[in-house]
Design an enzyme around this catalytic site. Structure first.
Site, PDB file in Angstrom:
ATOM      1  N   ILE A  12       0.842  -1.203   0.000  1.00  0.00           N
ATOM      2  CA  ILE A  12       0.000   0.000   0.000  1.00  0.00           C
ATOM      3  C   ILE A  12       0.880   1.258   0.000  1.00  0.00           C
ATOM      4  CG2 ILE A  12      -1.931   1.175   1.124  1.00  0.00           C
ATOM      5  CD1 ILE A  12      -2.606  -1.585   2.449  1.00  0.00           C
ATOM      6  N   ASP A  51      15.396   0.943  10.073  1.00  0.00           N
ATOM      7  CA  ASP A  51      14.320   0.344  10.854  1.00  0.00           C
ATOM      8  C   ASP A  51      13.630   1.380  11.725  1.00  0.00           C
ATOM      9  OD1 ASP A  51      12.966  -1.241  13.048  1.00  0.00           O
ATOM     10  OD2 ASP A  51      13.796  -2.860  11.834  1.00  0.00           O
ATOM     11  N   TYR A 141      -2.693  -8.968  16.184  1.00  0.00           N
ATOM     12  CA  TYR A 141      -2.468  -7.953  15.138  1.00  0.00           C
ATOM     13  C   TYR A 141      -3.440  -6.788  15.319  1.00  0.00           C
ATOM     14  CZ  TYR A 141      -3.057  -5.721  10.585  1.00  0.00           C
ATOM     15  OH  TYR A 141      -3.198  -4.796   9.580  1.00  0.00           O
ATOM     16  N   LYS A 145      -2.833  -2.663  16.520  1.00  0.00           N
ATOM     17  CA  LYS A 145      -3.294  -1.492  15.770  1.00  0.00           C
ATOM     18  C   LYS A 145      -4.196  -0.615  16.640  1.00  0.00           C
ATOM     19  CE  LYS A 145      -1.295  -2.120  11.792  1.00  0.00           C
ATOM     20  NZ  LYS A 145      -0.678  -1.130  10.917  1.00  0.00           N
ATOM     21  N   PHE A 169     -10.365  -1.743   5.050  1.00  0.00           N
ATOM     22  CA  PHE A 169     -10.987  -3.063   4.974  1.00  0.00           C
ATOM     23  C   PHE A 169     -10.075  -3.906   4.061  1.00  0.00           C
ATOM     24  CE2 PHE A 169     -14.866  -3.020   7.572  1.00  0.00           C
ATOM     25  CZ  PHE A 169     -14.592  -1.827   8.204  1.00  0.00           C
ATOM     26  N   ILE A 207     -11.624 -22.625  -0.072  1.00  0.00           N
ATOM     27  CA  ILE A 207     -12.667 -21.757   0.498  1.00  0.00           C
ATOM     28  C   ILE A 207     -12.722 -22.090   1.983  1.00  0.00           C
ATOM     29  CG2 ILE A 207     -15.124 -21.179   0.502  1.00  0.00           C
ATOM     30  CD1 ILE A 207     -15.276 -21.976  -2.410  1.00  0.00           C
ATOM     31  N   ARG A 221     -16.701  -9.847   2.550  1.00  0.00           N
ATOM     32  CA  ARG A 221     -15.719  -8.797   2.833  1.00  0.00           C
ATOM     33  C   ARG A 221     -15.939  -7.600   1.913  1.00  0.00           C
ATOM     34  NH1 ARG A 221     -15.329 -11.504   6.485  1.00  0.00           N
ATOM     35  NH2 ARG A 221     -13.562 -12.501   7.472  1.00  0.00           N
TER      36      ARG A 221
HETATM   37  P1  NAD Z   1       3.620  -4.657   3.397  1.00  0.00           P
HETATM   38  O1  NAD Z   1       4.250  -5.718   4.233  1.00  0.00           O
HETATM   39  O2  NAD Z   1       3.606  -4.834   1.925  1.00  0.00           O
HETATM   40  O3  NAD Z   1       4.281  -3.233   3.724  1.00  0.00           O
HETATM   41  C1  NAD Z   1       4.828  -2.907   4.968  1.00  0.00           C
HETATM   42  C2  NAD Z   1       6.150  -2.183   4.718  1.00  0.00           C
HETATM   43  O4  NAD Z   1       6.693  -1.765   5.971  1.00  0.00           O
HETATM   44  C3  NAD Z   1       7.184  -3.110   4.061  1.00  0.00           C
HETATM   45  O5  NAD Z   1       7.819  -2.432   2.991  1.00  0.00           O
HETATM   46  C4  NAD Z   1       8.166  -3.395   5.205  1.00  0.00           C
HETATM   47  O6  NAD Z   1       9.475  -3.660   4.727  1.00  0.00           O
HETATM   48  C5  NAD Z   1       8.069  -2.137   6.039  1.00  0.00           C
HETATM   49  N1  NAD Z   1       8.392  -2.346   7.458  1.00  0.00           N
HETATM   50  C6  NAD Z   1       7.829  -3.224   8.322  1.00  0.00           C
HETATM   51  N2  NAD Z   1       8.403  -3.109   9.533  1.00  0.00           N
HETATM   52  C7  NAD Z   1       9.336  -2.125   9.434  1.00  0.00           C
HETATM   53  C8  NAD Z   1      10.240  -1.539  10.339  1.00  0.00           C
HETATM   54  N3  NAD Z   1      10.333  -1.948  11.611  1.00  0.00           N
HETATM   55  N4  NAD Z   1      11.048  -0.546   9.914  1.00  0.00           N
HETATM   56  C9  NAD Z   1      10.981  -0.105   8.618  1.00  0.00           C
HETATM   57  N5  NAD Z   1      10.157  -0.632   7.710  1.00  0.00           N
HETATM   58  C10 NAD Z   1       9.333  -1.635   8.118  1.00  0.00           C
HETATM   59  O7  NAD Z   1       2.122  -4.476   3.958  1.00  0.00           O
HETATM   60  P2  NAD Z   1       0.868  -3.724   3.305  1.00  0.00           P
HETATM   61  O8  NAD Z   1      -0.107  -4.754   2.892  1.00  0.00           O
HETATM   62  O9  NAD Z   1       1.329  -2.700   2.352  1.00  0.00           O
HETATM   63  O10 NAD Z   1       0.278  -3.024   4.604  1.00  0.00           O
HETATM   64  C11 NAD Z   1       0.674  -1.709   4.958  1.00  0.00           C
HETATM   65  C12 NAD Z   1      -0.005  -1.315   6.249  1.00  0.00           C
HETATM   66  O11 NAD Z   1      -1.416  -1.419   6.087  1.00  0.00           O
HETATM   67  C13 NAD Z   1       0.345  -2.205   7.436  1.00  0.00           C
HETATM   68  O12 NAD Z   1       0.486  -1.371   8.560  1.00  0.00           O
HETATM   69  C14 NAD Z   1      -0.864  -3.106   7.568  1.00  0.00           C
HETATM   70  O13 NAD Z   1      -1.046  -3.504   8.897  1.00  0.00           O
HETATM   71  C15 NAD Z   1      -1.987  -2.195   7.111  1.00  0.00           C
HETATM   72  N6  NAD Z   1      -3.166  -2.883   6.565  1.00  0.00           N
HETATM   73  C16 NAD Z   1      -3.060  -3.651   5.437  1.00  0.00           C
HETATM   74  C17 NAD Z   1      -4.205  -4.270   4.913  1.00  0.00           C
HETATM   75  C18 NAD Z   1      -4.142  -5.112   3.661  1.00  0.00           C
HETATM   76  O14 NAD Z   1      -5.212  -5.624   3.243  1.00  0.00           O
HETATM   77  N7  NAD Z   1      -2.978  -5.268   3.016  1.00  0.00           N
HETATM   78  C19 NAD Z   1      -5.446  -4.102   5.547  1.00  0.00           C
HETATM   79  C20 NAD Z   1      -5.509  -3.308   6.702  1.00  0.00           C
HETATM   80  C21 NAD Z   1      -4.362  -2.695   7.185  1.00  0.00           C
HETATM   81  N1  UDP Z   2     -10.063 -16.880   2.247  1.00  0.00           N
HETATM   82  C1  UDP Z   2     -10.353 -18.106   1.675  1.00  0.00           C
HETATM   83  N2  UDP Z   2      -9.323 -18.808   1.107  1.00  0.00           N
HETATM   84  C2  UDP Z   2      -8.042 -18.339   1.094  1.00  0.00           C
HETATM   85  C3  UDP Z   2      -7.761 -17.085   1.681  1.00  0.00           C
HETATM   86  C4  UDP Z   2      -8.803 -16.360   2.251  1.00  0.00           C
HETATM   87  O1  UDP Z   2     -11.497 -18.573   1.682  1.00  0.00           O
HETATM   88  O2  UDP Z   2      -7.149 -19.050   0.581  1.00  0.00           O
HETATM   89  C5  UDP Z   2     -11.181 -16.101   2.838  1.00  0.00           C
HETATM   90  C6  UDP Z   2     -10.960 -15.721   4.284  1.00  0.00           C
HETATM   91  O3  UDP Z   2     -11.440 -16.748   5.125  1.00  0.00           O
HETATM   92  C7  UDP Z   2     -11.792 -14.429   4.387  1.00  0.00           C
HETATM   93  C8  UDP Z   2     -11.698 -13.823   2.978  1.00  0.00           C
HETATM   94  O4  UDP Z   2     -11.270 -14.888   2.123  1.00  0.00           O
HETATM   95  O5  UDP Z   2     -13.128 -14.762   4.635  1.00  0.00           O
HETATM   96  C9  UDP Z   2     -10.693 -12.690   2.889  1.00  0.00           C
HETATM   97  O6  UDP Z   2      -9.484 -13.139   3.483  1.00  0.00           O
HETATM   98  P1  UDP Z   2      -8.143 -12.291   3.421  1.00  0.00           P
HETATM   99  O7  UDP Z   2      -7.089 -13.087   4.137  1.00  0.00           O
HETATM  100  O8  UDP Z   2      -7.889 -11.874   2.021  1.00  0.00           O
HETATM  101  O9  UDP Z   2      -8.485 -10.969   4.221  1.00  0.00           O
HETATM  102  P2  UDP Z   2      -9.046 -10.731   5.713  1.00  0.00           P
HETATM  103  O10 UDP Z   2     -10.511 -10.476   5.545  1.00  0.00           O
HETATM  104  O11 UDP Z   2      -8.741 -11.936   6.526  1.00  0.00           O
HETATM  105  O12 UDP Z   2      -8.310  -9.508   6.151  1.00  0.00           O
END
Ligand code: NAD
Ligand code: UDP
Length: 330
Positions: A12, A51, A141, A145, A169, A207, A221
């Site tokens: 992201i 870091d 986790y 947060k 989400f 699934i 979702r």
């Molecule tokens: P990602 O793992 O791709 O990105 C996280 C980045 O942070 C990576 O580049 C990693 O190297 C860096 N990082 C982690 N710990 C570090 C540290 N101690 N020092 C410096 N850099 C560090 O994850 P993402 O999917 O891009 O998620 C980004 C953020 O969004 C996270 O905080 C995650 O919890 C949150 N989030 C993601 C989702 C999703 O669906 N992907 C949903 C809700 C929240």
């Molecule tokens: N899921 C699934 N099969 C997979 C991975 C995920 O059925 O191999 C389902 C999971 O149980 C959830 C939805 O897909 O209901 C989205 O999961 P994901 O891990 O992508 O995101 P989450 O909602 O857990 O953040």
């Protein structure tokens, strides 16, 4: 503005950095590359490798660059791993953020936007979920947060800082260029796992649970495109720059899709049959998570534009088809 994107080499963060640059912001990225990739960093961004938990690293960075605002993505986010190794999550997500706040206070940086999650709610009481609904995470986790949000609240009050917490989400999709996309290792998210099937890296998609109280028995979702998330970060930084108060916003499309619907849409988009195998539930999965994003729409002026599931999956497919091994190349 001069904006520091912490975690800007991740999924992201890299998409947000790209949109910040397009919007004309001077974008500086800091990342340890623990789960991120150097190739995801836009070439126009200045990069500092280090870091979050290293105070001297941040102290030097803030001495070298005049930072107006921080966007903080750096965290670990594997729910299952957080259950088996909670201290790894408290250490990086919460203690890391504490070090960041120490450095921001020292350098008088007073604006921050950061990644929170729907996992702060746990099992929701109402659908769609409002920011004012009960928060009761069902895993470490989500707890880290939520604890971060509270640490921001008290630190902001004490030190004249303002923050925006964005509770995403289900982030998905990829940049329209097809040059950057989702690359988690291990991958745990539904859409990239589904797309591993037409890519020949997986025989079928599992699934997880077909006995939920939903129309087709599978979990529902709210899937939100990563570029729409990126735009919300820009709006949030601009909101703070204009003097906006600290606040928390959900980010989702407000429409729920079941696991079966996502798989079916991926079959249509890819033209591949994508076999699916029904398995038992994955621990800790709520039946439905759908956001009300009315608050982000009305206060930040956010309007997600990539709101069709087939468009979201098509953008993800464009990336995964051409980068089956993510940034580790073909
Ligand atoms: P990602 O793992 O791709 O990105 C996280 C980045 O942070 C990576 O580049 C990693 O190297 C860096 N990082 C982690 N710990 C570090 C540290 N101690 N020092 C410096 N850099 C560090 O994850 P993402 O999917 O891009 O998620 C980004 C953020 O969004 C996270 O905080 C995650 O919890 C949150 N989030 C993601 C989702 C999703 O669906 N992907 C949903 C809700 C929240
Ligand atoms: N899921 C699934 N099969 C997979 C991975 C995920 O059925 O191999 C389902 C999971 O149980 C959830 C939805 O897909 O209901 C989205 O999961 P994901 O891990 O992508 O995101 P989450 O909602 O857990 O953040």
């Amino acid at each position: 503005m001069n904006i520091l994107v912490l975690g800007g080499a991740g999924y992201i963060g890299s998409h947000t950095a790209k949109e910040l640059i397009k919007a004309g912001h001077n974008t500086i990225i800091a990342d340890s590359l623990v789960t991120g990739y150097k190739n995801a960093i836009p070439e126009q961004a200045k990069f500092y490798k280090g870091d979050l938990r290293d105070f001297d690293f941040l102290d030097n960075l803030f001495s070298s660059e005049k930072i107006d605002a921080v966007i903080h993505f750096a965290a670990f986010s594997l729910v299952g791993e957080s259950v088996t190794d909670p201290l790894k999550y408290y250490d990086n997500n919460l203690c890391g953020t504490k070090v960041l706040l120490d450095a921001m206070v020292k350098h008088g940086i007073d604006k921050i936007v950061f990644s929170s999650t729907a996992a702060t709610y746990g099992e929701p009481e109402n659908i769609p979920i409002l920011e004012s609904d009960k928060t009761c995470p069902t895993n470490p986790y989500g707890e880290t947060k939520l604890a971060m949000e509270k640490m921001f609240k008290w630190t902001a009050a004490a030190h004249g800082m303002r923050y925006v917490s964005l509770r995403y989400f289900n982030a998905c999709g990829a940049d329209e260029s097809g040059e950057i996309g989702e690359a988690h290792n291990p991958e745990s998210h539904l859409i990239p796992l589904i797309l591993q099937v037409p890519n020949g890296k997986r025989e079928y998609i599992s699934i997880f649970g077909t006995d939920y109280d939903t129309p087709d028995g599978t979990c529902i979702r709210d899937y939100i495109h990563v570029t729409d998330l990126a735009q919300a970060h820009i709006l949030a930084v601009e909101y703070l720059a204009k003097g906006g108060e600290s606040d928390i916003f959900n980010l989702g499309n407000g429409v729920g899709y079941s696991v079966r619907e996502v798989i079916e849409t991926a079959r249509e988009v890819t033209g591949h049959p994508i076999p699916a195998v029904e398995m038992s539930r994955r621990a800790g999965d709520p039946a439905r998570l759908v956001a009300s994003s009315e608050k982000a729409r009305s206060i930040l002026g956010w309007k997600p534009v990539h709101d069709s599931l087939s468009e979201i999956i098509a953008s993800a497919w464009k990336w995964h088809k051409n980068h089956p091994n993510g940034y580790n190349e073909k």
